[in-house]
Motif scaffolding. Structure first.
Motif, PDB file in Angstrom:
ATOM      1  N   PRO A  51       1.013  -1.325  -0.082  1.00  0.00           N
ATOM      2  CA  PRO A  51       0.151   0.048  -0.012  1.00  0.00           C
ATOM      3  C   PRO A  51       0.660   1.366  -0.523  1.00  0.00           C
ATOM      4  CG  PRO A  51      -1.083  -1.551   1.402  1.00  0.00           C
ATOM      5  CD  PRO A  51       0.927  -2.422   1.528  1.00  0.00           C
ATOM      6  N   LEU A  52       0.677   2.082  -0.560  1.00  0.00           N
ATOM      7  CA  LEU A  52       1.132   3.535  -1.210  1.00  0.00           C
ATOM      8  C   LEU A  52       1.125   4.178   0.753  1.00  0.00           C
ATOM      9  CD1 LEU A  52       0.134   4.416  -4.799  1.00  0.00           C
ATOM     10  CD2 LEU A  52       1.936   3.671  -3.657  1.00  0.00           C
ATOM     11  N   LYS A  53       2.265   5.074   1.029  1.00  0.00           N
ATOM     12  CA  LYS A  53       2.132   5.946   1.875  1.00  0.00           C
ATOM     13  C   LYS A  53       1.073   7.195   1.590  1.00  0.00           C
ATOM     14  CE  LYS A  53       4.917   3.658   3.760  1.00  0.00           C
ATOM     15  NZ  LYS A  53       4.438   2.714   4.824  1.00  0.00           N
ATOM     16  N   GLU A  54       0.857   8.065   2.494  1.00  0.00           N
ATOM     17  CA  GLU A  54      -0.484   8.650   1.927  1.00  0.00           C
ATOM     18  C   GLU A  54       0.323  10.225   2.059  1.00  0.00           C
ATOM     19  OE1 GLU A  54      -3.925   9.015   2.055  1.00  0.00           O
ATOM     20  OE2 GLU A  54      -3.816   7.168   2.202  1.00  0.00           O
ATOM     21  N   GLY A  55       0.052  11.687   2.242  1.00  0.00           N
ATOM     22  CA  GLY A  55       0.635  12.444   1.747  1.00  0.00           C
ATOM     23  C   GLY A  55       1.589  12.042   0.719  1.00  0.00           C
ATOM     24  N   ILE A  56       1.914  12.003  -0.088  1.00  0.00           N
ATOM     25  CA  ILE A  56       3.334  12.106  -1.104  1.00  0.00           C
ATOM     26  C   ILE A  56       2.713  12.746  -2.590  1.00  0.00           C
ATOM     27  CG2 ILE A  56       5.330  10.284  -2.311  1.00  0.00           C
ATOM     28  CD1 ILE A  56       5.302   9.952   0.449  1.00  0.00           C
ATOM     29  N   CYS A  57       3.406  13.134  -2.397  1.00  0.00           N
ATOM     30  CA  CYS A  57       3.718  14.106  -3.765  1.00  0.00           C
ATOM     31  C   CYS A  57       3.795  13.269  -4.946  1.00  0.00           C
ATOM     32  CB  CYS A  57       4.140  15.547  -3.891  1.00  0.00           C
ATOM     33  SG  CYS A  57       3.785  16.805  -2.549  1.00  0.00           S
ATOM     34  N   PRO A  58       2.582  12.938  -5.727  1.00  0.00           N
ATOM     35  CA  PRO A  58       2.998  12.581  -7.198  1.00  0.00           C
ATOM     36  C   PRO A  58       3.971  13.328  -8.081  1.00  0.00           C
ATOM     37  CG  PRO A  58       1.264  13.932  -7.443  1.00  0.00           C
ATOM     38  CD  PRO A  58       1.459  14.290  -6.429  1.00  0.00           C
ATOM     39  N   ILE A  59       4.626  12.728  -8.547  1.00  0.00           N
ATOM     40  CA  ILE A  59       5.563  12.792 -10.205  1.00  0.00           C
ATOM     41  C   ILE A  59       5.251  14.093 -10.474  1.00  0.00           C
ATOM     42  CG2 ILE A  59       6.940  11.133 -10.039  1.00  0.00           C
ATOM     43  CD1 ILE A  59       6.078   9.949 -12.568  1.00  0.00           C
ATOM     44  N   MET A  60       5.896  14.991 -11.186  1.00  0.00           N
ATOM     45  CA  MET A  60       5.903  15.700 -12.265  1.00  0.00           C
ATOM     46  C   MET A  60       5.271  15.484 -13.778  1.00  0.00           C
ATOM     47  SD  MET A  60       7.530  19.531 -12.860  1.00  0.00           S
ATOM     48  CE  MET A  60       9.187  18.963 -12.156  1.00  0.00           C
ATOM     49  N   ILE A  61       3.666  15.590 -13.971  1.00  0.00           N
ATOM     50  CA  ILE A  61       4.037  15.427 -16.004  1.00  0.00           C
ATOM     51  C   ILE A  61       4.568  15.346 -16.474  1.00  0.00           C
ATOM     52  CG2 ILE A  61       2.245  15.410 -17.370  1.00  0.00           C
ATOM     53  CD1 ILE A  61      -0.079  15.146 -14.955  1.00  0.00           C
ATOM     54  N   GLN A  62       5.014  15.340 -17.195  1.00  0.00           N
ATOM     55  CA  GLN A  62       6.165  15.112 -18.114  1.00  0.00           C
ATOM     56  C   GLN A  62       5.312  15.061 -20.237  1.00  0.00           C
ATOM     57  OE1 GLN A  62      10.452  13.710 -17.847  1.00  0.00           O
ATOM     58  NE2 GLN A  62       9.492  12.997 -15.537  1.00  0.00           N
ATOM     59  N   ASP A  63       6.040  15.953 -20.585  1.00  0.00           N
ATOM     60  CA  ASP A  63       5.372  16.015 -21.950  1.00  0.00           C
ATOM     61  C   ASP A  63       5.965  14.972 -22.668  1.00  0.00           C
ATOM     62  OD1 ASP A  63       4.056  18.724 -21.237  1.00  0.00           O
ATOM     63  OD2 ASP A  63       5.571  19.464 -22.334  1.00  0.00           O
ATOM     64  N   ASN A  64       6.837  14.483 -22.258  1.00  0.00           N
ATOM     65  CA  ASN A  64       7.878  13.898 -23.342  1.00  0.00           C
ATOM     66  C   ASN A  64       7.262  11.954 -23.200  1.00  0.00           C
ATOM     67  OD1 ASN A  64       9.186  13.802 -20.566  1.00  0.00           O
ATOM     68  ND2 ASN A  64      11.196  13.527 -22.383  1.00  0.00           N
ATOM     69  N   LEU A  65       6.598  11.739 -22.341  1.00  0.00           N
ATOM     70  CA  LEU A  65       6.113  10.465 -21.680  1.00  0.00           C
ATOM     71  C   LEU A  65       4.874  10.121 -22.587  1.00  0.00           C
ATOM     72  CD1 LEU A  65       6.581  10.014 -17.984  1.00  0.00           C
ATOM     73  CD2 LEU A  65       8.242   9.911 -19.800  1.00  0.00           C
ATOM     74  N   PRO A  66       5.161   8.447 -22.953  1.00  0.00           N
ATOM     75  CA  PRO A  66       3.828   7.900 -23.547  1.00  0.00           C
ATOM     76  C   PRO A  66       2.659   8.243 -22.961  1.00  0.00           C
ATOM     77  CG  PRO A  66       5.574   6.488 -22.683  1.00  0.00           C
ATOM     78  CD  PRO A  66       5.879   7.536 -22.093  1.00  0.00           C
ATOM     79  N   GLU A  67       1.499   8.710 -23.612  1.00  0.00           N
ATOM     80  CA  GLU A  67       0.319   9.255 -22.820  1.00  0.00           C
ATOM     81  C   GLU A  67      -0.529   7.680 -22.086  1.00  0.00           C
ATOM     82  OE1 GLU A  67      -3.998   9.963 -25.426  1.00  0.00           O
ATOM     83  OE2 GLU A  67      -1.919  10.952 -26.123  1.00  0.00           O
ATOM     84  N   SER A  68      -0.286   6.775 -22.370  1.00  0.00           N
ATOM     85  CA  SER A  68      -0.440   5.057 -21.317  1.00  0.00           C
ATOM     86  C   SER A  68      -0.313   5.333 -19.950  1.00  0.00           C
ATOM     87  CB  SER A  68      -0.395   4.124 -21.805  1.00  0.00           C
ATOM     88  OG  SER A  68       1.853   3.822 -21.777  1.00  0.00           O
ATOM     89  N   VAL A  69       1.196   6.661 -19.488  1.00  0.00           N
ATOM     90  CA  VAL A  69       1.331   6.503 -18.873  1.00  0.00           C
ATOM     91  C   VAL A  69       0.446   7.727 -17.668  1.00  0.00           C
ATOM     92  CG1 VAL A  69       3.276   7.107 -16.933  1.00  0.00           C
ATOM     93  CG2 VAL A  69       3.836   6.269 -19.502  1.00  0.00           C
ATOM     94  N   TYR A  70      -0.158   8.053 -17.904  1.00  0.00           N
ATOM     95  CA  TYR A  70      -1.077   9.449 -17.351  1.00  0.00           C
ATOM     96  C   TYR A  70      -2.569   8.824 -17.817  1.00  0.00           C
ATOM     97  CZ  TYR A  70       2.763  12.197 -17.570  1.00  0.00           C
ATOM     98  OH  TYR A  70       4.510  12.092 -17.080  1.00  0.00           O
ATOM     99  N   GLN A  71      -3.275   7.201 -18.016  1.00  0.00           N
ATOM    100  CA  GLN A  71      -3.986   6.802 -17.370  1.00  0.00           C
ATOM    101  C   GLN A  71      -4.145   6.051 -16.812  1.00  0.00           C
ATOM    102  OE1 GLN A  71      -4.656   5.448 -22.482  1.00  0.00           O
ATOM    103  NE2 GLN A  71      -4.644   7.897 -23.108  1.00  0.00           N
ATOM    104  N   GLU A  72      -5.304   5.354 -16.449  1.00  0.00           N
ATOM    105  CA  GLU A  72      -5.975   4.734 -15.469  1.00  0.00           C
ATOM    106  C   GLU A  72      -5.842   2.970 -16.605  1.00  0.00           C
ATOM    107  OE1 GLU A  72      -7.512   4.109 -12.892  1.00  0.00           O
ATOM    108  OE2 GLU A  72      -7.385   6.164 -12.229  1.00  0.00           O
ATOM    109  N   GLY A  73      -5.626   2.034 -15.927  1.00  0.00           N
ATOM    110  CA  GLY A  73      -5.230   0.476 -15.851  1.00  0.00           C
ATOM    111  C   GLY A  73      -3.913   0.543 -15.577  1.00  0.00           C
ATOM    112  N   GLN A  74      -3.357  -0.779 -15.641  1.00  0.00           N
ATOM    113  CA  GLN A  74      -2.559  -1.218 -15.252  1.00  0.00           C
ATOM    114  C   GLN A  74      -1.017  -0.987 -16.088  1.00  0.00           C
ATOM    115  OE1 GLN A  74      -2.247  -3.511 -12.359  1.00  0.00           O
ATOM    116  NE2 GLN A  74      -3.505  -2.341 -11.222  1.00  0.00           N
TER     117      GLN A  74
END
Length: 96
Positions: A15-38
């Motif tokens: 389980p992920l710890k609460e209160g951890i900031c997400p990584i910064m969104i980057q333009d050069n990553l594949p679109e699938s990285v930011y979509q729901e799913g595994q």
């Protein structure tokens, strides 16, 4: 598997710890990285990550295929943040 043999564990995140900031969104990553799913972790074979796990801003705590709990390494975390397979160490060795 025969009786008495241990079954391999499927790698998974704890389980992920609460209160951890997400990584910064980057333009050069594949679109699938930011979509729901595994999606499979780019540096850990068989470790499927949810969207929240992919964007987790700290080191993931995982149970590996041997059933051992550990933290994601620096190299594995960098691979996840840039969503690229790690470069093998042998690539850097001088062939002379």
């Amino acid at each position: 598997f025969q009786d008495g043999m241990e079954y391999p564990s499927v790698p998974h995140c704890l389980p992920l710890k609460e209160g951890i900031c997400p990584i910064m969104i980057q333009d050069n990553l594949p679109e699938s990285v930011y979509q729901e799913g595994q999606l499979e972790h780019p540096a850990i074979d068989g470790l499927m990550l949810s969207l929240d796990e992919r964007l987790y801003g700290s080191f993931l705590e995982i149970t590996d295929s041997n059933g051992v709990e550990r933290f994601e390494t620096d190299k594995e975390r960098r691979s996840r943040m840039w969503w690229k397979k790690p470069i093998p160490v042998k690539y850097f060795h001088n062939k002379n």
